[in-house]
Design a protein around this motif. Structure first.
Motif, PDB file in Angstrom:
ATOM      1  N   VAL A 168       3.509   5.911  -3.011  1.00 34.26           N
ATOM      2  CA  VAL A 168       4.712   6.555  -3.540  1.00 34.26           C
ATOM      3  C   VAL A 168       4.599   6.702  -5.065  1.00 34.26           C
ATOM      4  CG1 VAL A 168       7.207   6.303  -3.886  1.00 34.26           C
ATOM      5  CG2 VAL A 168       6.183   5.730  -1.674  1.00 34.26           C
ATOM      6  N   THR A 169       4.083   5.671  -5.711  1.00 27.10           N
ATOM      7  CA  THR A 169       3.942   5.698  -7.171  1.00 27.10           C
ATOM      8  C   THR A 169       2.838   6.650  -7.632  1.00 27.10           C
ATOM      9  OG1 THR A 169       4.561   3.363  -7.170  1.00 27.10           O
ATOM     10  CG2 THR A 169       3.632   4.247  -9.214  1.00 27.10           C
ATOM     11  N   ASN A 170       1.670   6.508  -7.005  1.00 28.22           N
ATOM     12  CA  ASN A 170       0.498   7.233  -7.521  1.00 28.22           C
ATOM     13  C   ASN A 170       0.298   8.634  -6.945  1.00 28.22           C
ATOM     14  OD1 ASN A 170      -0.317   5.063  -9.216  1.00 28.22           O
ATOM     15  ND2 ASN A 170      -1.117   4.013  -7.410  1.00 28.22           N
ATOM     16  N   ARG A 179       0.835  -1.201   0.000  1.00 27.58           N
ATOM     17  CA  ARG A 179       0.000   0.000   0.000  1.00 27.58           C
ATOM     18  C   ARG A 179       0.872   1.255   0.000  1.00 27.58           C
ATOM     19  NH1 ARG A 179      -2.982  -2.774   3.924  1.00 27.58           N
ATOM     20  NH2 ARG A 179      -2.926  -1.200   5.558  1.00 27.58           N
ATOM     21  N   TYR A 180       1.956   1.213   0.770  1.00 28.87           N
ATOM     22  CA  TYR A 180       2.858   2.369   0.800  1.00 28.87           C
ATOM     23  C   TYR A 180       3.522   2.581  -0.570  1.00 28.87           C
ATOM     24  CZ  TYR A 180       6.848   5.343   1.809  1.00 28.87           C
ATOM     25  OH  TYR A 180       7.769   6.345   1.760  1.00 28.87           O
ATOM     26  N   LEU A 213       3.763  12.844  -0.078  1.00 30.23           N
ATOM     27  CA  LEU A 213       4.922  12.760   0.811  1.00 30.23           C
ATOM     28  C   LEU A 213       5.570  14.126   1.023  1.00 30.23           C
ATOM     29  CD1 LEU A 213       6.376   9.433  -0.557  1.00 30.23           C
ATOM     30  CD2 LEU A 213       5.458   9.808   1.729  1.00 30.23           C
ATOM     31  N   GLN A 214       5.438  14.993   0.032  1.00 33.69           N
ATOM     32  CA  GLN A 214       5.980  16.345   0.174  1.00 33.69           C
ATOM     33  C   GLN A 214       5.106  17.192   1.110  1.00 33.69           C
ATOM     34  OE1 GLN A 214       8.817  16.535  -1.505  1.00 33.69           O
ATOM     35  NE2 GLN A 214       8.298  14.540  -2.388  1.00 33.69           N
TER      36      GLN A 214
END
Lengths: 196, 196
Positions: free
Chosen positions: A160-162, A155-156, A167-168
DNA sequence: AGCATTTTCTGATACAGGTCAAGTCCCAGC
DNA sequence: GCTGGGACTTGACCTGTATCAGAAAATGCT
């Protein structure tokens, strides 16, 4: 560029239909600019969600508090998204969710009644709504699928991909809650990810 | 009552709009009756979902197969629901899901192109679509919330409350997969539930 | 009816992820 | 520049759920 220009851009891009000057005047007349400071609430549990707000700038979280007092984040929202609990908004039922500004927010907000009366005649708006509902249903379906069949790490990775922007813009404890994890588990997953 | 009458009833009830005889003729002309035997596939992974099918009778499951070969049921469908992978259907992308008949199925099916061309002029149909997308998005949001913040037992209790028909119509291993649980865990939860 | 297959249950064991406690780092406010 | 609190990490331990194996019950098929 004014807040309305941001919105005009967005709706034209999403609907594929250009707005006339008349259309723009209708939006300007009925979409109410609204500012919320960080930590202020757009919606509180138990209230009916009367407005949807288009996010011109800032971010927010939609969360629920369970019986044990733990918070669970259902949705994280950034620029160009609509802020609302759609269940409460469409059914006019009290909401189970809270919506809180995580950064200072600039919104353009409107009630469902106003939408029906003034915005529904505008084809670009109707087309936009279609696309939004479709995308929202699909996005939720994908998250649901991830939630019932992926591990915490998968899920993490998916996030990160989508949604790398998340995260920023959001602290890790919010991301953890959004993924349905404890902050400790997320911290460990990230540590492992560095190795490989 | 014929299959079309079931459908006319449904759409009039959901949209709140009565159908004219002309409207009914349009539906009869373009909705294609289709039967599937138990275990036949409505959609296979990798194919584009060209049709949506209105379920007149029977049931189906929408599931994904993971890398380890395990199946995960995303959706269980009964009468009066539309069968499709909406992501594939709207975006015309290959689907990640399989849709399989769990009981003999009677459908009324149609392509998106036909919907656009023939059904979109019918107000009741447009209103129905609105309501369906809204409900679907809301239902998914609720399941998502349950998946990230409820325990296995709470999710099962939820199902018993909100979809009691599921227990009558689907075997427990399917219910377990739908809830994101192993069949063994579900069996134990049910055993515990009897005591209290 | 009798056999094969599928579904459900039960017990033993393993592991992912949660909880609790403590420590470090960093930034906002005085 | 200090300081207090939030964010993040780390370690030890615990718990819920998965997995594996086998038995029992239900169902379907000839």
């Amino acid at each position: 560029m004014s807040n309305f220009d941001v919105f005009f851009d967005y709706i034209q891009k999403l609907s594929g239909i250009m707005l006339s000057e008349d259309d723009k005047r209708v939006f300007t007349a009925h979409l109410k600019p609204k500012k919320l400071r960080k930590r202020q609430y757009f919606l509180q549990e138990g209230d009916v969600c009367k407005y949807t707000g288009f996010i011109v700038k800032g971010s927010a979280r939609t969360f629920r508090v369970d019986e044990k007092g733990h918070e669970h984040i259902l949705k994280l929202s950034l620029e160009d998204w609509w802020l609302a609990d759609f269940e409460s908004y469409y059914h006019l039922t009290p909401s189970r969710y809270n919506i809180e500004a995580l950064e200072d927010l600039e919104l353009l907000q409107i009630t469902n009644a106003q939408v029906e009366e003034f915005l529904s005649p505008i084809p670009a708006f109707v087309a936009m709504q279609e696309v939004i509902k479709q995308n929202y249903a699909i996005a939720n379906q994908n998250r649901l699928q991830a939630a019932i069949s992926y591990t915490a790490e998968e899920r993490y990775d998916d996030l990160v991909t989508n949604y790398p922007q998340f995260l920023q813009r959001f602290p890790l404890n919010m991301i953890a809650s959004y993924l349905g994890l404890s902050p400790e588990t997320l911290s460990r997953i990230r540590k492992n990810a560095l190795k490989s």
